[in-house]
Motif scaffolding. Sequence first.
Motif, mmCIF file in Angstrom:
data_model
loop_
_atom_site.group_PDB
_atom_site.id
_atom_site.type_symbol
_atom_site.label_atom_id
_atom_site.label_comp_id
_atom_site.label_asym_id
_atom_site.label_seq_id
_atom_site.Cartn_x
_atom_site.Cartn_y
_atom_site.Cartn_z
ATOM 1 N N ILE A 79 0.902 -1.337 0.064
ATOM 2 C CA ILE A 79 0.014 0.046 0.186
ATOM 3 C C ILE A 79 0.930 1.283 -0.104
ATOM 4 O O ILE A 79 0.569 2.252 -0.910
ATOM 5 C CB ILE A 79 -1.044 0.040 0.960
ATOM 6 C CG1 ILE A 79 -2.109 -1.082 1.359
ATOM 7 C CG2 ILE A 79 -1.653 1.278 1.430
ATOM 8 C CD1 ILE A 79 -2.841 -1.433 2.223
ATOM 9 N N LEU A 80 1.661 1.469 0.751
ATOM 10 C CA LEU A 80 2.794 2.367 0.924
ATOM 11 C C LEU A 80 3.340 2.674 -0.446
ATOM 12 O O LEU A 80 3.550 3.712 -1.012
ATOM 13 C CB LEU A 80 3.944 2.021 1.753
ATOM 14 C CG LEU A 80 3.498 2.257 3.378
ATOM 15 C CD1 LEU A 80 4.497 1.803 4.307
ATOM 16 C CD2 LEU A 80 2.898 3.500 3.803
ATOM 17 N N ALA A 81 3.840 1.594 -1.179
ATOM 18 C CA ALA A 81 4.370 1.795 -2.455
ATOM 19 C C ALA A 81 3.770 2.254 -3.379
ATOM 20 O O ALA A 81 3.700 3.177 -4.046
ATOM 21 C CB ALA A 81 5.200 0.564 -2.978
ATOM 22 N N SER A 82 2.291 1.641 -3.306
ATOM 23 C CA SER A 82 1.372 2.140 -4.437
ATOM 24 C C SER A 82 0.983 3.713 -4.171
ATOM 25 O O SER A 82 0.836 4.353 -5.187
ATOM 26 C CB SER A 82 -0.026 1.418 -4.307
ATOM 27 O OG SER A 82 -1.239 1.566 -5.160
ATOM 28 N N GLU A 83 0.739 4.282 -2.921
ATOM 29 C CA GLU A 83 0.617 5.568 -2.730
ATOM 30 C C GLU A 83 1.740 6.275 -3.175
ATOM 31 O O GLU A 83 1.576 7.419 -3.746
ATOM 32 C CB GLU A 83 0.088 5.678 -1.065
ATOM 33 C CG GLU A 83 -1.241 5.139 -0.910
ATOM 34 C CD GLU A 83 -2.215 5.519 -1.488
ATOM 35 O OE1 GLU A 83 -2.418 6.684 -2.271
ATOM 36 O OE2 GLU A 83 -3.371 4.784 -1.530
ATOM 37 N N LEU A 84 2.902 5.999 -2.855
ATOM 38 C CA LEU A 84 4.240 7.012 -3.196
ATOM 39 C C LEU A 84 4.291 6.787 -4.876
ATOM 40 O O LEU A 84 4.618 7.843 -5.487
ATOM 41 C CB LEU A 84 5.423 6.457 -2.577
ATOM 42 C CG LEU A 84 5.278 6.347 -0.984
ATOM 43 C CD1 LEU A 84 6.828 5.898 -0.565
ATOM 44 C CD2 LEU A 84 5.168 7.877 -0.556
ATOM 45 N N CYS A 85 4.025 5.570 -5.404
ATOM 46 C CA CYS A 85 4.275 5.706 -6.936
ATOM 47 C C CYS A 85 3.157 6.090 -7.540
ATOM 48 O O CYS A 85 3.355 7.060 -8.554
ATOM 49 C CB CYS A 85 4.234 4.058 -7.429
ATOM 50 S SG CYS A 85 5.707 3.208 -7.120
ATOM 51 N N THR A 86 1.994 6.269 -6.992
ATOM 52 C CA THR A 86 0.847 7.132 -7.392
ATOM 53 C C THR A 86 1.084 8.656 -7.342
ATOM 54 O O THR A 86 0.843 9.264 -8.538
ATOM 55 C CB THR A 86 -0.514 6.783 -6.828
ATOM 56 O OG1 THR A 86 -0.807 5.387 -7.039
ATOM 57 C CG2 THR A 86 -1.760 7.614 -7.392
ATOM 58 N N ASN A 87 1.445 9.105 -6.282
ATOM 59 C CA ASN A 87 1.844 10.333 -6.265
ATOM 60 C C ASN A 87 2.972 10.656 -7.189
ATOM 61 O O ASN A 87 3.116 11.693 -7.729
ATOM 62 C CB ASN A 87 2.346 10.648 -4.896
ATOM 63 C CG ASN A 87 1.186 11.197 -3.889
ATOM 64 O OD1 ASN A 87 -0.112 10.979 -4.375
ATOM 65 N ND2 ASN A 87 1.324 10.896 -2.487
ATOM 66 N N ALA A 88 4.018 10.014 -7.322
ATOM 67 C CA ALA A 88 5.197 10.254 -8.465
ATOM 68 C C ALA A 88 4.565 10.166 -9.712
ATOM 69 O O ALA A 88 5.149 11.104 -10.468
ATOM 70 C CB ALA A 88 6.031 9.276 -8.049
ATOM 71 N N LEU A 89 3.793 9.526 -9.938
ATOM 72 C CA LEU A 89 3.117 9.593 -11.362
ATOM 73 C C LEU A 89 2.310 10.796 -11.738
ATOM 74 O O LEU A 89 2.380 11.391 -12.607
ATOM 75 C CB LEU A 89 2.322 8.333 -11.618
ATOM 76 C CG LEU A 89 1.748 7.920 -13.003
ATOM 77 C CD1 LEU A 89 2.771 7.868 -14.024
ATOM 78 C CD2 LEU A 89 0.830 6.762 -12.904
ATOM 79 N N LEU A 90 1.458 11.405 -10.622
ATOM 80 C CA LEU A 90 0.546 12.299 -10.746
ATOM 81 C C LEU A 90 1.226 13.497 -10.623
ATOM 82 O O LEU A 90 0.977 14.593 -11.399
ATOM 83 C CB LEU A 90 -0.654 12.046 -9.766
ATOM 84 C CG LEU A 90 -1.777 10.986 -10.066
ATOM 85 C CD1 LEU A 90 -2.564 11.146 -8.855
ATOM 86 C CD2 LEU A 90 -2.303 11.174 -11.417
ATOM 87 N N HIS A 91 2.310 13.561 -9.818
ATOM 88 C CA HIS A 91 2.629 14.810 -9.422
ATOM 89 C C HIS A 91 4.114 15.232 -9.598
ATOM 90 O O HIS A 91 4.665 16.128 -9.950
ATOM 91 C CB HIS A 91 2.474 15.220 -8.001
ATOM 92 C CG HIS A 91 1.190 15.080 -7.568
ATOM 93 N ND1 HIS A 91 0.272 15.903 -8.164
ATOM 94 C CD2 HIS A 91 0.406 14.058 -6.793
ATOM 95 C CE1 HIS A 91 -1.023 15.543 -7.629
ATOM 96 N NE2 HIS A 91 -0.907 14.579 -6.582
ATOM 97 N N GLY A 92 5.002 13.863 -10.002
ATOM 98 C CA GLY A 92 6.544 13.998 -10.303
ATOM 99 C C GLY A 92 7.152 13.638 -11.381
ATOM 100 O O GLY A 92 8.174 13.822 -11.645
ATOM 101 N N CYS A 93 6.411 13.004 -12.163
ATOM 102 C CA CYS A 93 7.051 12.475 -13.578
ATOM 103 C C CYS A 93 6.958 13.342 -14.510
ATOM 104 O O CYS A 93 6.248 14.242 -14.593
ATOM 105 C CB CYS A 93 6.284 11.087 -13.783
ATOM 106 S SG CYS A 93 6.773 9.610 -12.593
#
Length: 146
Positions: free
Chosen positions: A53-67
Amino acid sequence: MTDACPPPNPKHYDRHDTISYAPYPRSIPLARRRVAQLAVDWGHPDAAGDLAILASELCTNALLHGCLRDRLFRVETSLTGTALRVAVTDPRGERLPDSRPSHPDDQFGRGLLIVRMLASRWAVEQLVVGKTVWAELDLLRGGERG
């Protein structure tokens, strides 16, 4: 951020895994499954769900806001004697995570709240290019979650 502290020295990892993903939504379940499997393989199956779950949330944030287009994001999973860590690095250092209030009908906006609730600690490290957001789960002796 909570309990910000420096990351462990890589020389102190018992186990470590790094993989980069393309900035597409299909990468999130791939990262989530890999992180969960690593937790199981490294002897901590009870922590696999929360780490995923932590990985999913951090990856989602990276995808939406950091990539950025055509720039990969990196997921590092590590085990020390006392914690499991997942760290996600993306190329947009100027876009730092920020909690915001969410309403019951909102589809997005709860990721950092979930991270804050599950993780023993988490923080953001600004890099020369980009940033790393990491979260840790404490482990008790014998491998159980703390």
